[in-house]
Design an enzyme around this catalytic site. Structure first.
Site, PDB file in Angstrom:
ATOM      1  CE  LYS A   5      -4.467   0.730   2.048  1.00 21.99           C
ATOM      2  NZ  LYS A   5      -5.339   0.575   3.195  1.00 21.99           N
ATOM      3  N   GLY A   6       1.030   1.816  -1.149  1.00 23.22           N
ATOM      4  CA  GLY A   6       1.893   2.981  -1.243  1.00 23.22           C
ATOM      5  C   GLY A   6       1.110   4.234  -0.917  1.00 23.22           C
ATOM      6  CG  ASP A 107       9.420   7.996  -6.094  1.00 26.58           C
ATOM      7  OD1 ASP A 107      10.264   8.521  -5.344  1.00 26.58           O
ATOM      8  OD2 ASP A 107       8.434   7.363  -5.669  1.00 26.58           O
TER       9      ASP A 107
END
Lengths: 196, 321
Positions: A5-6, A107
């Site tokens: 779960k980012g 990122d």
């Protein structure tokens, strides 16, 4: 089964396939949220396909819709969990190859790199884009440096130097990109070694 | 132990007094320029108000100058001529009374006062002011900057847009009021790079909208865009560092919409969020006195102001883990 779960997505593993779904963020107004999720999902899928076509390892995209990408499951370890200086060389090569074809990851951190059978797979292209701009490529390097510094407080400098020297061997625009990288360092308000 | 702390990094001259780790006074006066800050004027303002602010803080705390056991001042980051005021006054007071002087990092003081008021042990801090925009997380003995602006601070952006809309400094409150009346979202560059943000492109973009779109819609779109970027970056830091609480501090933390967004984000990820009192969100002397108290055992060699004082330059020895 939810495997991660980012900040912006939920990643599920179903029947051996990874499903990455960008979830609604209620702190953002709907218009902005919808636009961001949709465009990021579509760019992410396109960038991953482009990587695969150019021999840069990342999960294979099966299909995608507005907010979901279905992709191959990489059964490996995160670089952040089994960090080694040797792998930084390989990462330098991979990032240079991406930049050579104008892919910006957006990122770069050691937790967005997987190791499987001693090969590096780049994951989470959630902030990726296609851009020729030197600034964007230099920013990618800067993001990685900041992440190394924050997460590998002992080894970061060595790791980064290894990364850079291999990046230089492969990059076709190394001089411009690295020059800009140093500019970005200086532009930040409180950069190191700047005394009163 | 009674600590007197002086804050003078930018617009605000503040004096706080802390007794055994509890805040007992927090007084200040803020320089309000018509446009951007003029360092010499800010410095003169600070020298002008210093005696009366110190006097007021002592009266509020009901202590005498001779009761002070330790002095602390905001060593940076900040504007050199402003930092100088806090440095000279606190050095004079500490020398005269032969009491110790502690140099406090301004950003760390914001974080410590936020922990004091929220009771959160290990939060992610979104520090948003005129000059500063940082996401700070404690890791391995230091407060480390995980994300920050790659150009100007968010408060600075809001002030610049305000100036273009003929709103007096500081523009934050008026922009917030206008934004409430806005309803049309105008697309503005949404620039997030990892956990960093960038605002200079937004400034250029917005200036082109002035005259074409209403001030209300510009303010609304500006707030929704930049605050979403900040909350997204903060959420990334929380996910990345596995932290379950958030505090927002700095002058821009006065904005209700920003706090609302932080609250919603935290609720959706089962994390904790608390606002800190407005008086302690902006620059203040109490945070310097309180952090000085935490640092009372530090042996510092160089106490001169440090204009570009980085958060991760300070070793945090008073935390237990």
């Amino acid at each position: 089964m939810i495997i991660a779960k980012g900040a912006e997505a939920v990643i599920r593993l179903e029947n051996g396939i990874v499903i990455k779904e960008r979830i609604r963020k209620n702190y953002r107004i709907e218009e902005l949220d919808y636009k961001l999720r949709k465009s990021r999902t579509s760019i992410e899928a396109k960038v991953m396909k482009l990587c695969r076509e150019n021999g840069i390892l990342c999960p294979n995209v099966i299909d995608y819709n507005d907010f979901e990408i279905r992709m191959e499951y990489i059964d490996g370890k995160k670089l952040s969990d089994s960090f080694s200086l040797d792998l930084m060389k390989e990462l330098g090569k991979t990032v240079a190859k991406m930049h050579n074809i104008n892919i910006i990851h957006g990122d770069l951190t050691t937790s967005n790199v997987m190791i499987k059978d001693n090969k590096l797979y780049i994951i989470d292209f959630g902030l990726a884009k296609i851009s020729k701009k030197i600034e964007d490529k230099a920013t990618d390097i800067f993001t990685l440096k900041e992440a190394l510094k924050a997460n590998h407080t002992e080894l970061w400098e060595k790791a980064f130097n290894i990364f850079i020297s291999e990046y230089k061997n492969v990059s076709i625009e190394k001089d411009k990109i690295l020059e800009r990288y140093y500019d970005i360092e200086k532009r930040r308000r409180y950069y190191e070694n700047s005394n009163y | 132990m009674i600590v007197l702390g002086i804050e003078s990094t930018a617009h605000t001259f503040g004096v706080g007094i802390v007794k055994d780790g509890k805040i007992i006074a927090n007084e200040r006066d803020t320089y309000k320029p018509k446009e951007g800050i003029i360092p010499r004027e800010a410095m003169e303002h600070h020298y002008d108000v210093a005696p009366s602010i110190i006097q007021r803080a002592l009266e509020k705390a009901n202590v005498k100058l001779s009761d002070i056991d330790l002095y602390a001042y905001s060593q940076g980051p900040g504007i050199p001529s402003c930092l100088r005021v806090g440095y000279e006054i606190s050095r004079y007071l500490s020398n005269k009374s032969k009491k110790k002087l502690i140099g406090v990092n301004h950003s760390i003081a914001h974080l410590e006062i936020a922990r004091y008021f929220t009771g959160f042990d290990d939060p992610v801090m979104l520090y948003v002011s005129g000059g500063n925009t940082q996401i700070i997380v404690y890791k391995e003995g230091k407060y480390r900057v995980f994300g920050e602006t790659q150009d100007i601070g968010v408060g600075n952006l809001i002030d610049r847009v305000g100036r273009a809309l003929n709103i007096p400094f500081p523009a934050g409150p008026k922009i917030e009021e206008l934004a409430k009346k806005g309803s049309k979202y105008i697309e503005i560059p949404y620039v997030i790079k990892g956990m960093d943000v960038s605002f200079s492109g937004i400034e250029t973009h917005i200036k082109k909208l002035i005259g074409k779109e209403s001030a209300e819609n510009i303010a609304y779109s500006l707030q929704e865009t930049v605050f979403s970027m900040l909350i997204e970056a903060a959420e990334r830091a929380m996910a990345y560092c596995n932290k379950d609480s958030l505090v927002i501090t700095g002058g821009v933390a006065a904005n209700k919409r920003l706090n609302e967004m932080g609250k919603i984000m935290c609720e959706e990820r089962n994390a904790k969020f608390k606002e800190i009192p407005l008086e302690y969100a902006g620059d203040n002397g109490a945070m310097i006195a309180y952090t000085g108290y935490l640092m009372k055992d530090y042996e510092q060699i160089d106490l001169k102001p440090i204009r570009n004082y980085r958060t991760d330059a300070v070793e945090i020895k008073y935390r237990k883990w």
